[in-house]
Each structure stands twice: as C-alpha cells, then as structure tokens.
Write a protein that holds these residues in place. Structure first.
Motif, PDB file in Angstrom:
ATOM      1  N   LYS A   1       0.537  -7.589   1.287  1.00 28.80           N
ATOM      2  CA  LYS A   1       0.988  -6.297   0.772  1.00 28.80           C
ATOM      3  C   LYS A   1       0.126  -5.188   1.364  1.00 28.80           C
ATOM      4  CE  LYS A   1       2.586  -8.155  -3.631  1.00 28.80           C
ATOM      5  NZ  LYS A   1       2.192  -9.555  -3.379  1.00 28.80           N
ATOM      6  N   MET A   2       0.794  -4.119   1.810  1.00 27.93           N
ATOM      7  CA  MET A   2       0.057  -3.012   2.393  1.00 27.93           C
ATOM      8  C   MET A   2      -0.504  -2.111   1.289  1.00 27.93           C
ATOM      9  SD  MET A   2       1.414  -0.298   5.230  1.00 27.93           S
ATOM     10  CE  MET A   2       1.986  -1.657   6.257  1.00 27.93           C
ATOM     11  N   ILE A   3      -1.742  -1.652   1.487  1.00 25.83           N
ATOM     12  CA  ILE A   3      -2.433  -0.813   0.504  1.00 25.83           C
ATOM     13  C   ILE A   3      -2.695   0.564   1.100  1.00 25.83           C
ATOM     14  CG2 ILE A   3      -4.611  -0.534  -0.758  1.00 25.83           C
ATOM     15  CD1 ILE A   3      -4.668  -3.588  -1.050  1.00 25.83           C
ATOM     16  N   GLN A   4      -2.549   1.586   0.265  1.00 27.89           N
ATOM     17  CA  GLN A   4      -2.763   2.961   0.704  1.00 27.89           C
ATOM     18  C   GLN A   4      -3.533   3.714  -0.383  1.00 27.89           C
ATOM     19  OE1 GLN A   4       0.990   4.936   1.553  1.00 27.89           O
ATOM     20  NE2 GLN A   4       0.215   5.678   3.501  1.00 27.89           N
ATOM     21  N   VAL A   5      -4.587   4.401   0.012  1.00 26.88           N
ATOM     22  CA  VAL A   5      -5.366   5.211  -0.920  1.00 26.88           C
ATOM     23  C   VAL A   5      -4.815   6.632  -0.909  1.00 26.88           C
ATOM     24  CG1 VAL A   5      -7.661   6.047  -1.534  1.00 26.88           C
ATOM     25  CG2 VAL A   5      -7.414   3.785  -0.506  1.00 26.88           C
ATOM     26  N   LEU A   6      -4.539   7.173  -2.080  1.00 22.72           N
ATOM     27  CA  LEU A   6      -4.010   8.531  -2.209  1.00 22.72           C
ATOM     28  C   LEU A   6      -5.142   9.444  -2.657  1.00 22.72           C
ATOM     29  CD1 LEU A   6      -0.631   7.776  -4.049  1.00 22.72           C
ATOM     30  CD2 LEU A   6      -1.187   7.564  -1.610  1.00 22.72           C
ATOM     31  N   ILE A   7      -5.577  10.329  -1.766  1.00 20.86           N
ATOM     32  CA  ILE A   7      -6.776  11.146  -2.006  1.00 20.86           C
ATOM     33  C   ILE A   7      -6.395  12.590  -2.292  1.00 20.86           C
ATOM     34  CG2 ILE A   7      -8.965  11.938  -1.032  1.00 20.86           C
ATOM     35  CD1 ILE A   7      -8.773   9.491   0.899  1.00 20.86           C
ATOM     36  N   SER A   8      -6.865  13.106  -3.417  1.00 19.95           N
ATOM     37  CA  SER A   8      -6.661  14.514  -3.762  1.00 19.95           C
ATOM     38  C   SER A   8      -7.949  15.281  -3.482  1.00 19.95           C
ATOM     39  CB  SER A   8      -6.292  14.656  -5.246  1.00 19.95           C
ATOM     40  OG  SER A   8      -5.056  14.036  -5.510  1.00 19.95           O
ATOM     41  N   LYS A  23     -15.728   5.588   2.134  1.00 24.36           N
ATOM     42  CA  LYS A  23     -15.681   4.215   2.664  1.00 24.36           C
ATOM     43  C   LYS A  23     -14.258   3.653   2.651  1.00 24.36           C
ATOM     44  CE  LYS A  23     -20.490   3.063   1.560  1.00 24.36           C
ATOM     45  NZ  LYS A  23     -21.402   2.122   0.883  1.00 24.36           N
ATOM     46  N   ILE A  24     -13.334   4.454   3.138  1.00 24.85           N
ATOM     47  CA  ILE A  24     -11.934   4.045   3.187  1.00 24.85           C
ATOM     48  C   ILE A  24     -11.737   3.006   4.290  1.00 24.85           C
ATOM     49  CG2 ILE A  24      -9.569   4.841   3.571  1.00 24.85           C
ATOM     50  CD1 ILE A  24     -10.856   5.717   0.899  1.00 24.85           C
ATOM     51  N   GLN A  25     -11.074   1.903   3.936  1.00 23.13           N
ATOM     52  CA  GLN A  25     -10.879   0.793   4.870  1.00 23.13           C
ATOM     53  C   GLN A  25      -9.412   0.388   4.973  1.00 23.13           C
ATOM     54  OE1 GLN A  25     -13.352  -2.266   3.125  1.00 23.13           O
ATOM     55  NE2 GLN A  25     -14.969  -0.776   2.732  1.00 23.13           N
ATOM     56  N   THR A  26      -8.527   1.266   4.516  1.00 17.85           N
ATOM     57  CA  THR A  26      -7.088   0.981   4.548  1.00 17.85           C
ATOM     58  C   THR A  26      -6.350   2.257   4.973  1.00 17.85           C
ATOM     59  OG1 THR A  26      -6.866   1.651   2.229  1.00 17.85           O
ATOM     60  CG2 THR A  26      -7.211  -0.708   2.664  1.00 17.85           C
ATOM     61  N   LYS A  27      -5.032   2.183   4.971  1.00 19.36           N
ATOM     62  CA  LYS A  27      -4.244   3.391   5.164  1.00 19.36           C
ATOM     63  C   LYS A  27      -4.546   4.370   4.033  1.00 19.36           C
ATOM     64  CE  LYS A  27       0.054   3.271   6.294  1.00 19.36           C
ATOM     65  NZ  LYS A  27       1.529   2.987   6.268  1.00 19.36           N
ATOM     66  N   ALA A  28      -4.306   5.652   4.287  1.00 19.87           N
ATOM     67  CA  ALA A  28      -4.567   6.651   3.255  1.00 19.87           C
ATOM     68  C   ALA A  28      -3.657   7.864   3.444  1.00 19.87           C
ATOM     69  CB  ALA A  28      -6.031   7.083   3.274  1.00 19.87           C
ATOM     70  N   VAL A  29      -3.435   8.561   2.346  1.00 20.23           N
ATOM     71  CA  VAL A  29      -2.770   9.864   2.358  1.00 20.23           C
ATOM     72  C   VAL A  29      -3.737  10.851   1.725  1.00 20.23           C
ATOM     73  CG1 VAL A  29      -0.875  11.252   1.446  1.00 20.23           C
ATOM     74  CG2 VAL A  29      -0.444   8.901   2.192  1.00 20.23           C
ATOM     75  N   ILE A  30      -4.034  11.923   2.431  1.00 24.73           N
ATOM     76  CA  ILE A  30      -4.903  12.973   1.898  1.00 24.73           C
ATOM     77  C   ILE A  30      -4.050  14.199   1.604  1.00 24.73           C
ATOM     78  CG2 ILE A  30      -6.861  14.497   2.324  1.00 24.73           C
ATOM     79  CD1 ILE A  30      -7.977  12.426   4.246  1.00 24.73           C
ATOM     80  N   LYS A  68       4.967  10.697  -3.229  1.00 23.79           N
ATOM     81  CA  LYS A  68       6.198  10.896  -2.458  1.00 23.79           C
ATOM     82  C   LYS A  68       5.974  10.714  -0.953  1.00 23.79           C
ATOM     83  CE  LYS A  68       7.986  14.008  -5.987  1.00 23.79           C
ATOM     84  NZ  LYS A  68       8.158  15.420  -6.403  1.00 23.79           N
ATOM     85  N   LYS A  69       4.773  10.987  -0.474  1.00 19.97           N
ATOM     86  CA  LYS A  69       4.461  10.823   0.952  1.00 19.97           C
ATOM     87  C   LYS A  69       4.028   9.395   1.292  1.00 19.97           C
ATOM     88  CE  LYS A  69       4.923  15.218   2.231  1.00 19.97           C
ATOM     89  NZ  LYS A  69       5.984  15.633   3.192  1.00 19.97           N
ATOM     90  N   SER A  70       3.718   8.596   0.282  1.00 17.24           N
ATOM     91  CA  SER A  70       3.193   7.251   0.519  1.00 17.24           C
ATOM     92  C   SER A  70       4.255   6.324   1.096  1.00 17.24           C
ATOM     93  CB  SER A  70       2.651   6.663  -0.790  1.00 17.24           C
ATOM     94  OG  SER A  70       3.709   6.453  -1.713  1.00 17.24           O
ATOM     95  N   THR A  71       3.773   5.264   1.748  1.00 13.59           N
ATOM     96  CA  THR A  71       4.677   4.288   2.371  1.00 13.59           C
ATOM     97  C   THR A  71       4.276   2.846   2.085  1.00 13.59           C
ATOM     98  OG1 THR A  71       3.342   4.398   4.397  1.00 13.59           O
ATOM     99  CG2 THR A  71       5.276   5.842   4.278  1.00 13.59           C
ATOM    100  N   ALA A  72       3.137   2.626   1.443  1.00 15.08           N
ATOM    101  CA  ALA A  72       2.614   1.264   1.247  1.00 15.08           C
ATOM    102  C   ALA A  72       3.181   0.607  -0.004  1.00 15.08           C
ATOM    103  CB  ALA A  72       1.094   1.308   1.169  1.00 15.08           C
ATOM    104  N   ASP A  73       2.921  -0.683  -0.123  1.00 21.49           N
ATOM    105  CA  ASP A  73       3.370  -1.440  -1.295  1.00 21.49           C
ATOM    106  C   ASP A  73       2.554  -1.089  -2.532  1.00 21.49           C
ATOM    107  OD1 ASP A  73       5.231  -3.163   0.232  1.00 21.49           O
ATOM    108  OD2 ASP A  73       3.385  -3.928   1.130  1.00 21.49           O
ATOM    109  N   ILE A  74       1.228  -0.991  -2.346  1.00 26.76           N
ATOM    110  CA  ILE A  74       0.319  -0.745  -3.462  1.00 26.76           C
ATOM    111  C   ILE A  74      -0.462   0.540  -3.208  1.00 26.76           C
ATOM    112  CG2 ILE A  74      -1.649  -1.635  -4.775  1.00 26.76           C
ATOM    113  CD1 ILE A  74      -0.703  -4.462  -3.962  1.00 26.76           C
TER     114      ILE A  74
END
Length: 258
Positions: A1-8, A23-30, A68-74
């Motif tokens: 499963k793909m993981i994405q961190v959503l950063i505000s 220390k982000i080690q995955t996909k992310a949306v800022i 809404k911008k995210s694309t990952a599973d988790i």
C-alpha cells in the motif's frame, strides 16, 4: 500500500529543508498557505512530493485540500513541527495489515515538551477516547474518506472562526459515518519546536470557555453533560479567571450560538 504524508504549513521558504526536519521517507503533499497561488513537484529521497501554494487560510481548509490532492492508499496527517520516527512507513503499513478492516488508525505522538499524548489501548477505540485525539495521530485510508465524504469542518481549527476542536470533530464525524477506527499504540512522530506559541490559546478565560461550548454542541446532543463535566474536571485551570458558575454560563452561551 502506498503511503503519503499530508503536511500543513504556512509561508514555506524551503520545501527540502522542511522535509529533512520532518524526516519524510515517503510520498508527501505539502499545503503551503501563503500570499500567492502555485504548485511545484519535487523529488525527495526518491519519492515525489507535491507542493501547493494557496492564499486560503485555515488549518481545516489546508487538511481538506491535502486530502483532495492526495493519491496514495494510506494518508498520514502532519503538522510542520513534528518529526517522524525511523521506518514510520513500515509501522503504518504493519498496523493496516494487522487491522485490515480499519479505515482510520490512531497512533500516538510525543509533544514538544517530551510527554506523549493520552494513551489509547491498541484495538478498536472505545467511545470515551473519541474527544482526545490530536490530528498528528491520525492516519486514514484515502478511499474511506472520499467515499464517506469525510472532511474536516472548516468552521473549526486554527485560522477559522472557532480556532480549535477540528480534530475531535473530524473523528466524531467519522464515527457518525460508521467509519471503522482503531488504535495502534506506538509512537509515530515527535514535536520538535518547543518555543512555538499557540496561534489561538491564551488562557482558560471567558473566550476560551465560549469556544468550548460551541465545540461541545457541535460534537454531541449531550453537550450539557459535557459542559458540566468539563467545568468540574478543569476547575483548577480556569478558577483564577472565572467562577464555576460563570464558566458554565460561558460554555452554554457558546453552545446556543452553535
């Protein structure tokens, strides 16, 4: 499963520097709330990071835009002053493998003062813990949020009319939508900016209590019970500013406004 961190965040100067601190080690949306509109896509540690600059304001708006911008599973909800533990991706993945029916899994986190948030036993979360979950502890299956139209209430949270309560309201709304919520009592991240002052909390004064009343009414039809419970439990925190009776009156005044 793909993981994405959503950063505000706000007024981002250097995305790479922020990602390194966290220390982000995955996909992310800022989501960068600033004074201009735009977007950029960068690669960090072999993962794609999408950065969206927006003139909108409000933490809940930021989190909703990230969903809404995210694309990952988790998805992992993040604040810009928390750093993630090593191998956090494996930690989250293993938790969702263990609880394969979970739509949301709540982890624990350590605040900047070195103390962890309230411990929630591992497993399906009992009702009594629903009102004590900070956003940085929340992870979710993207599809479950979108399919159930589960978003943060934009009237609540830093930068909005009622500057707190958005995380508890989000979790409560998810319960109302029958979204399956579990706890996995492991540390996911740690706060690292001890000096950063709250953007909304000043003291346990009449304004704070007024907002509490609005939040309690939004959370439950049993808001009078919540108001009296809060007034009794936290009396030592507000007693130097207002009396017990005044505190209750302030919260009911807020509840009527909601």
């Amino acid at each position: 499963k793909m993981i994405q961190v959503l950063i505000s965040t706000m007024h981002l100067n250097n995305a790479t520097e922020l990602l390194a601190k966290m220390k982000i080690q995955t996909k992310a949306v800022i989501i960068d709330q600033c004074d201009y509109q735009g977007e950029e896509h960068i690669e960090y540690c072999g993962h794609m990071v999408e950065v969206y600059h927006t003139t909108e304001r409000g933490l809940s708006k930021s989190r909703n835009m990230a969903i809404k911008k995210s694309t990952a599973d988790i998805l992992i909800f993040a604040d810009d002053d928390f750093t993630y533990v090593d191998e956090y991706a494996s930690l989250v993945q293993n938790a969702y493998d263990l609880y394969n029916k979970a739509d949301i899994i709540i982890f624990n986190a350590v605040k900047s003062d070195g103390n962890a948030y309230r411990t929630i036993p591992t497993g399906k979360i009992p009702a009594k813990f629903r009102g004590s979950i900070n956003s940085v502890r929340i992870t979710a299956r993207r599809d479950a949020l979108l399919e159930n139209n589960a978003f943060f209430d934009e009237k609540f949270g830093a930068g909005s009319d009622i500057p707190s309560g958005e995380d508890n309201i989000f979790v409560s709304d998810c319960y109302g939508k029958k979204i399956c919520i579990f706890s996995f009592n492991s540390i996911l991240c740690r706060g690292f900016e001890a000096e950063r002052a709250s953007t909304w909390f000043v003291d346990y004064d009449e304004k704070y209590l007024f907002f509490k009343g609005i939040i309690f009414r939004r959370l439950s039809r049993l808001y009078p019970v919540r108001i009296f419970y809060f007034a009794v439990k936290h009396r030592n925190k507000y007693s130097s500013n207002v009396s017990f009776l005044k505190a209750v009156q302030c919260m009911f005044k807020g509840a009527k406004k909601q």
